[in-house]
Design an enzyme around this catalytic site. Structure first.
Site, mmCIF file in Angstrom:
data_model
loop_
_atom_site.group_PDB
_atom_site.id
_atom_site.type_symbol
_atom_site.label_atom_id
_atom_site.label_comp_id
_atom_site.label_asym_id
_atom_site.label_seq_id
_atom_site.Cartn_x
_atom_site.Cartn_y
_atom_site.Cartn_z
ATOM 1 N N LEU A 143 0.865 -1.174 0.000
ATOM 2 C CA LEU A 143 0.000 0.000 0.000
ATOM 3 C C LEU A 143 0.903 1.224 0.000
ATOM 4 C CD1 LEU A 143 -2.712 -0.853 2.716
ATOM 5 C CD2 LEU A 143 -3.000 -0.927 0.235
ATOM 6 N N ASP A 144 0.473 2.283 -0.670
ATOM 7 C CA ASP A 144 1.214 3.536 -0.603
ATOM 8 C C ASP A 144 1.336 3.991 0.846
ATOM 9 O OD1 ASP A 144 1.383 3.561 -3.341
ATOM 10 O OD2 ASP A 144 -0.247 4.996 -3.629
ATOM 11 N N ARG A 145 2.392 4.715 1.118
ATOM 12 C CA ARG A 145 2.644 5.180 2.490
ATOM 13 C C ARG A 145 1.450 5.939 3.076
ATOM 14 N NH1 ARG A 145 7.699 9.096 4.332
ATOM 15 N NH2 ARG A 145 7.221 9.108 6.570
ATOM 16 N N THR A 147 -1.705 5.707 2.186
ATOM 17 C CA THR A 147 -2.953 4.952 2.118
ATOM 18 C C THR A 147 -3.069 4.060 3.342
ATOM 19 O OG1 THR A 147 -2.847 4.914 -0.295
ATOM 20 C CG2 THR A 147 -4.307 3.321 0.742
ATOM 21 N N ARG A 245 -5.427 6.502 -7.704
ATOM 22 C CA ARG A 245 -5.239 7.953 -7.604
ATOM 23 C C ARG A 245 -5.201 8.602 -8.982
ATOM 24 N NH1 ARG A 245 -0.077 8.005 -3.695
ATOM 25 N NH2 ARG A 245 -0.238 10.270 -3.963
#
Length: 318
Positions: A143-145, A147, A245
């Site tokens: 997961l993105d930081r 998110t 996104r």
């Protein structure tokens, strides 16, 4: 050989550890050591498998004997390990589910899934500190930081391979909740747009819709509409970097507080509800359990900031 010179130690690869790249295996056993140093000791031949020099991408086999060389860590590197202990306690409270095969977290926003890019540690390094007796802990996905939400970690090599295969064959369904700008007209919508990853001079990754990019597809469904925003459920069919996104931005509805693909004016309107983080949350994950083979579905509740934002928007719909 100099009798006073430390000779390192040897590890025999178990069935669970088999299949890992050598560099990834070393990152597990040399906690706190920078990746650059790990690659350097591999290139120098200080790491040996069955008394032979190997490349970082060599995949370890069952019963391989790996020589781990002595590594001199600076005081700065040592302090990173102790700092980790102070910062990972929050991960204990984030555990949603755990069994012999899996550990599932509700990852907090702002926490990287692994160390790198100037970070001394991430979720996976923190879990290895918290659970020193667990021999195998590896990220199944990322997961993105910024998110938050469901993050799946394997505790066995067999579980990791099973889940990776499910991701490869699109057998795992991931749903996200996102608050986006404006009134999303269609109740449901499919965005199919190729994505190309670019690296800026600063080292940041920026993803754009580009005909030369990789095929990418996201399905969006409206969950709730507000005066100036829409809460949508996003289901990525492919798994590209920053896919949800960028596809939301491409559809004309950037996600709230997205620092790369967002809309500053829209973000300003949300400051009244005390939101200051990306409103993107991995709400659920559905897959086949690697051991029981039963369908397994798990949900991660929204954090306080996201819930508070929705409460405000609901109270001010008109």
């Amino acid at each position: 050989m100099n009798a006073n010179k430390p000779s390192g130690y040897f590890i025999t690869i178990s069935l669970d550890a088999a299949g890992q790249r050598t560099d990834n295996f070393l990152r597990t056993h040399l906690k706190g050591v920078p990746k650059s140093m790990i690659y350097r000791i591999i290139r120098k031949g200080l790491v040996q498998v069955n008394k032979k020099k190997v490349k970082p991408e060599y995949k370890l086999k069952h019963d391989d004997k790996v020589r781990i060389p002595p590594v001199r860590r600076s005081e700065v590197e040592k302090s990173c390990i102790f700092t980790t202990l102070d910062n990972v306690a929050i991960l204990n409270d984030a555990v949603l589910y755990e069994d012999e095969d899996l550990l599932i977290l509700n990852k907090p926003a702002g926490t990287a899934v692994h160390g790198g890019s100037g970070l001394s540690f991430g979720v996976i390094e923190g879990l290895r500190v918290l659970r020193p007796d667990v021999r195998f802990l590896e990220l199944v996905h990322r997961l993105d930081r910024d998110t938050s939400g469901v993050l799946l970690i394997a505790k066995k090599r067999s579980a990791l391979c099973s889940l990776h295969e499910q991701f490869r064959t699109k057998g795992i369904k991931k749903d996200y909740l996102a608050l986006v700008k404006g009134y999303w007209k269609s109740r449901s919508q499919k965005v199919v747009a190729p994505l190309l990853k670019n690296a800026l001079t600063s080292g940041e990754r920026i993803v754009r819709v580009n005909a030369e990019g990789k095929p990418s597809e996201t399905r969006f469904k409206v969950e709730e509409r507000f005066a100036l925003a829409t809460l949508i459920r996003a289901t990525p069919v492919t798994g590209r970097t920053h896919q949800i996104r960028v596809h939301a931005q491409y559809a004309g509805h950037p996600i709230a507080f997205d620092n790369r693909y967002g809309d500053d004016a829209f973000n300003q309107t949300l400051k009244v509800c005390a939101l200051n983080r990306l409103f993107l949350h991995a709400i659920s994950l559905c897959f086949e359990h690697p051991t029981s083979r039963k369908t397994f579905r798990i949900e991660a509740p929204l954090d306080i900031k996201l819930n508070r934002c929705l409460l405000y928007l609901r109270a001010n719909k008109k």
